[in-house]
Write a protein that holds these residues in place. Structure first.
Motif, mmCIF file in Angstrom:
data_model
loop_
_atom_site.group_PDB
_atom_site.id
_atom_site.type_symbol
_atom_site.label_atom_id
_atom_site.label_comp_id
_atom_site.label_asym_id
_atom_site.label_seq_id
_atom_site.Cartn_x
_atom_site.Cartn_y
_atom_site.Cartn_z
ATOM 1 N N PRO A 232 0.809 -1.228 0.000
ATOM 2 C CA PRO A 232 0.000 0.000 0.000
ATOM 3 C C PRO A 232 0.838 1.273 0.000
ATOM 4 O O PRO A 232 0.504 2.243 -0.675
ATOM 5 C CB PRO A 232 -0.827 -0.132 1.284
ATOM 6 C CG PRO A 232 -0.845 -1.585 1.586
ATOM 7 C CD PRO A 232 0.458 -2.128 1.102
ATOM 8 N N ARG A 233 1.930 1.283 0.759
ATOM 9 C CA ARG A 233 2.750 2.484 0.829
ATOM 10 C C ARG A 233 3.374 2.806 -0.529
ATOM 11 O O ARG A 233 3.422 3.967 -0.950
ATOM 12 C CB ARG A 233 3.861 2.297 1.871
ATOM 13 C CG ARG A 233 4.693 3.539 2.111
ATOM 14 C CD ARG A 233 5.775 3.286 3.139
ATOM 15 N NE ARG A 233 5.199 2.799 4.392
ATOM 16 C CZ ARG A 233 5.939 2.390 5.424
ATOM 17 N NH1 ARG A 233 7.261 2.372 5.333
ATOM 18 N NH2 ARG A 233 5.351 1.976 6.527
ATOM 19 N N VAL A 234 3.843 1.769 -1.228
ATOM 20 C CA VAL A 234 4.432 1.974 -2.553
ATOM 21 C C VAL A 234 3.392 2.531 -3.525
ATOM 22 O O VAL A 234 3.667 3.442 -4.315
ATOM 23 C CB VAL A 234 5.016 0.658 -3.099
ATOM 24 C CG1 VAL A 234 5.492 0.825 -4.538
ATOM 25 C CG2 VAL A 234 6.151 0.171 -2.210
ATOM 26 N N GLU A 241 -2.015 9.428 -4.011
ATOM 27 C CA GLU A 241 -3.374 9.503 -3.487
ATOM 28 C C GLU A 241 -3.510 8.619 -2.265
ATOM 29 O O GLU A 241 -2.791 7.625 -2.131
ATOM 30 C CB GLU A 241 -4.400 9.065 -4.548
ATOM 31 C CG GLU A 241 -4.539 10.008 -5.725
ATOM 32 C CD GLU A 241 -5.627 9.570 -6.679
ATOM 33 O OE1 GLU A 241 -6.436 8.687 -6.276
ATOM 34 O OE2 GLU A 241 -5.671 10.075 -7.807
ATOM 35 N N LYS A 242 -4.431 8.980 -1.387
ATOM 36 C CA LYS A 242 -4.710 8.181 -0.204
ATOM 37 C C LYS A 242 -5.574 7.003 -0.594
ATOM 38 O O LYS A 242 -6.599 7.155 -1.263
ATOM 39 C CB LYS A 242 -5.427 9.030 0.852
ATOM 40 C CG LYS A 242 -5.669 8.313 2.167
ATOM 41 C CD LYS A 242 -4.371 8.063 2.908
ATOM 42 C CE LYS A 242 -4.647 7.421 4.271
ATOM 43 N NZ LYS A 242 -3.399 7.071 4.974
ATOM 44 N N GLU A 245 -9.821 2.862 3.023
ATOM 45 C CA GLU A 245 -9.644 2.121 4.266
ATOM 46 C C GLU A 245 -9.744 0.618 4.010
ATOM 47 O O GLU A 245 -10.654 0.154 3.337
ATOM 48 C CB GLU A 245 -10.720 2.532 5.282
ATOM 49 C CG GLU A 245 -10.556 1.908 6.650
ATOM 50 C CD GLU A 245 -9.351 2.455 7.399
ATOM 51 O OE1 GLU A 245 -8.850 1.737 8.285
ATOM 52 O OE2 GLU A 245 -8.922 3.588 7.098
ATOM 53 N N GLY A 246 -8.766 -0.131 4.540
ATOM 54 C CA GLY A 246 -8.781 -1.577 4.381
ATOM 55 C C GLY A 246 -8.337 -2.053 3.020
ATOM 56 O O GLY A 246 -8.493 -3.228 2.684
ATOM 57 N N PHE A 247 -7.755 -1.163 2.211
ATOM 58 C CA PHE A 247 -7.301 -1.519 0.863
ATOM 59 C C PHE A 247 -6.317 -2.686 0.938
ATOM 60 O O PHE A 247 -5.423 -2.703 1.773
ATOM 61 C CB PHE A 247 -6.620 -0.306 0.230
ATOM 62 C CG PHE A 247 -6.129 -0.528 -1.163
ATOM 63 C CD1 PHE A 247 -7.014 -0.567 -2.228
ATOM 64 C CD2 PHE A 247 -4.777 -0.696 -1.420
ATOM 65 C CE1 PHE A 247 -6.562 -0.760 -3.518
ATOM 66 C CE2 PHE A 247 -4.321 -0.893 -2.706
ATOM 67 C CZ PHE A 247 -5.204 -0.930 -3.766
ATOM 68 N N GLN A 248 -6.508 -3.680 0.057
ATOM 69 C CA GLN A 248 -5.689 -4.891 -0.042
ATOM 70 C C GLN A 248 -5.897 -5.870 1.111
ATOM 71 O O GLN A 248 -5.196 -6.874 1.191
ATOM 72 C CB GLN A 248 -4.189 -4.558 -0.171
ATOM 73 C CG GLN A 248 -3.827 -3.956 -1.526
ATOM 74 C CD GLN A 248 -2.341 -3.797 -1.705
ATOM 75 O OE1 GLN A 248 -1.607 -3.536 -0.756
ATOM 76 N NE2 GLN A 248 -1.870 -3.956 -2.929
ATOM 77 N N ARG A 249 -6.838 -5.613 1.969
ATOM 78 C CA ARG A 249 -7.172 -6.584 3.009
ATOM 79 C C ARG A 249 -8.236 -7.546 2.472
ATOM 80 O O ARG A 249 -8.972 -7.233 1.537
ATOM 81 C CB ARG A 249 -7.666 -5.886 4.276
ATOM 82 C CG ARG A 249 -6.594 -5.063 4.964
ATOM 83 C CD ARG A 249 -5.519 -5.948 5.564
ATOM 84 N NE ARG A 249 -4.382 -5.176 6.088
ATOM 85 C CZ ARG A 249 -3.331 -5.713 6.701
ATOM 86 N NH1 ARG A 249 -3.274 -7.026 6.879
ATOM 87 N NH2 ARG A 249 -2.350 -4.957 7.128
ATOM 88 N N ALA A 250 -8.300 -8.715 3.079
ATOM 89 C CA ALA A 250 -9.157 -9.794 2.569
ATOM 90 C C ALA A 250 -10.603 -9.351 2.382
ATOM 91 O O ALA A 250 -11.219 -9.632 1.340
ATOM 92 C CB ALA A 250 -9.091 -10.988 3.520
ATOM 93 N N GLU A 251 -11.146 -8.644 3.353
ATOM 94 C CA GLU A 251 -12.557 -8.253 3.291
ATOM 95 C C GLU A 251 -12.806 -7.265 2.140
ATOM 96 O O GLU A 251 -13.821 -7.352 1.441
ATOM 97 C CB GLU A 251 -12.984 -7.634 4.626
ATOM 98 C CG GLU A 251 -12.989 -8.599 5.798
ATOM 99 C CD GLU A 251 -11.597 -8.917 6.343
ATOM 100 O OE1 GLU A 251 -11.482 -9.825 7.190
ATOM 101 O OE2 GLU A 251 -10.623 -8.256 5.919
ATOM 102 N N TYR A 252 -11.878 -6.348 1.942
ATOM 103 C CA TYR A 252 -11.993 -5.375 0.849
ATOM 104 C C TYR A 252 -11.944 -6.089 -0.499
ATOM 105 O O TYR A 252 -12.716 -5.784 -1.415
ATOM 106 C CB TYR A 252 -10.863 -4.350 0.967
ATOM 107 C CG TYR A 252 -10.888 -3.253 -0.073
ATOM 108 C CD1 TYR A 252 -11.532 -2.042 0.185
ATOM 109 C CD2 TYR A 252 -10.258 -3.416 -1.300
ATOM 110 C CE1 TYR A 252 -11.553 -1.030 -0.767
ATOM 111 C CE2 TYR A 252 -10.277 -2.415 -2.258
ATOM 112 C CZ TYR A 252 -10.922 -1.216 -1.980
ATOM 113 O OH TYR A 252 -10.945 -0.221 -2.931
#
Length: 307
Positions: A232-234, A241-242, A245-252
């Motif tokens: 996510p940081r890369v 851009e920001k 929330e929860g980007f790249q997490r399983a639920e997302y």
């Protein structure tokens, strides 16, 4: 004069003295900060009871929880060249391998096993993150291919647990070649008409996500698992851009169609058994009859060996 040493009764004095305490008796929940007794955590498959946070788990422990009565047979992995590029950064690559082998008791990051879940014979390939971050090198690539070949040979469905930071940089282009080689192995399994289920654990990133980890018939993710190619940081630094929330997490990822379901480790065994019986067209509780499966073509070329 030390009055505690001289005058306090020995039994009481021993309570005040220094005692050697085993390490990791208590483990902190990263979500709530709660301290959990390690035995309670282990009995709950390393899932924090109060928050449901899924801690990292070693490959052999995962297999013990998955198979019926914890019984399984492991498959010997192929031998490959050690440190083919004579790589060195802060320390020699061969020294890193020795340290990780001594720490984990494993030759590399992959464990192949066969056994039964709910009476159903299956093959399982586990990627252990504790060995160099589950990085994919020649040894891991060969072991994964061996796991697929074993499943085809024995006509078993295969479940793969992915956990990796990506390709192993110490092996350069040789590690990147494993992305293509493992993809060919996945195709061979599917040509044999055998199911392939991937369980995405925390984390599954880099080249592993770009190859065999996202080629399953069904993709299951553990709750809260980080799944993606670049971190996510890369991504934020690149697009400026920001991220949501929860980007790249399983639920997302499940909400956006990247994975099929998010399943707790406590319910995973029953879920896998149900899905595999459905894919193999087996009634509940029935065993797989290998003779009833379609034959595998014998004139197929073997998966290309690494350079």
């Amino acid at each position: 004069m030390n009055w505690i040493t001289n005058y306090v009764r020995p039994k009481i004095n021993s309570m005040l003295g220094r005692r050697d305490m085993p390490e990791n008796l208590w483990i902190k929940d990263p979500d709530s900060g709660e301290m959990i007794f390690h035995k309670d955590l282990e009995e709950n498959q390393f899932v924090v009871p109060s928050s449901g946070h899924h801690m990292k788990i070693k490959g052999k422990e995962r297999l013990r929880f998955l198979f019926d009565e914890g019984h399984y047979d492991t498959l010997e992995n192929p031998k490959v060249a050690v440190d083919p590029l004579r790589f060195r950064d802060e320390k020699r690559y061969i020294d890193r391998l020795k340290e990780n082998r001594a720490k984990t008791g494993m030759e590399d990051t992959i464990i192949n096993a066969t056994g039964e879940i709910d009476g159903l014979p299956i093959a399982v390939t586990v990627q252990d993150f504790s060995f160099m971050g589950g990085s994919l090198g020649m040894a891991a690539g060969d072991a994964i291919i061996r796991g697929f070949e074993n499943a085809v040979e024995k006509k078993l469905p295969l479940v793969l647990f992915a956990a990796s930071g990506g390709a192993r940089m110490q092996e350069g282009i040789l590690s990147l070649m494993q992305l293509a080689r493992t993809t060919v192995a996945v195709d061979r399994l599917k040509e044999a008409g055998l199911p392939y289920i991937v369980v995405l654990t925390n984390p599954t990133t880099g080249g592993v996500t770009a190859s065999y980890a996202m080629l399953g018939d069904i993709h299951i993710a553990e709750p809260g698992a980080l799944i993606g190619f670049a971190g996510p940081r890369v991504i934020e630094q690149t697009i400026r851009e920001k991220l949501p929330e929860g980007f790249q997490r399983a639920e997302y990822l499940m909400e956006h169609g990247m994975v099929d379901m998010v399943v707790s480790r406590l319910e995973l065994k029953a879920t896998l058994a149900r899905l595999l019986r459905l894919l193999m067209k087996q009634p509940p509780g029935a065993l797989i009859d290998p003779e009833a499966l379609p034959p595998v073509a014998s004139d197929e070329a073997p998966v290309p060996a690494h350079a």
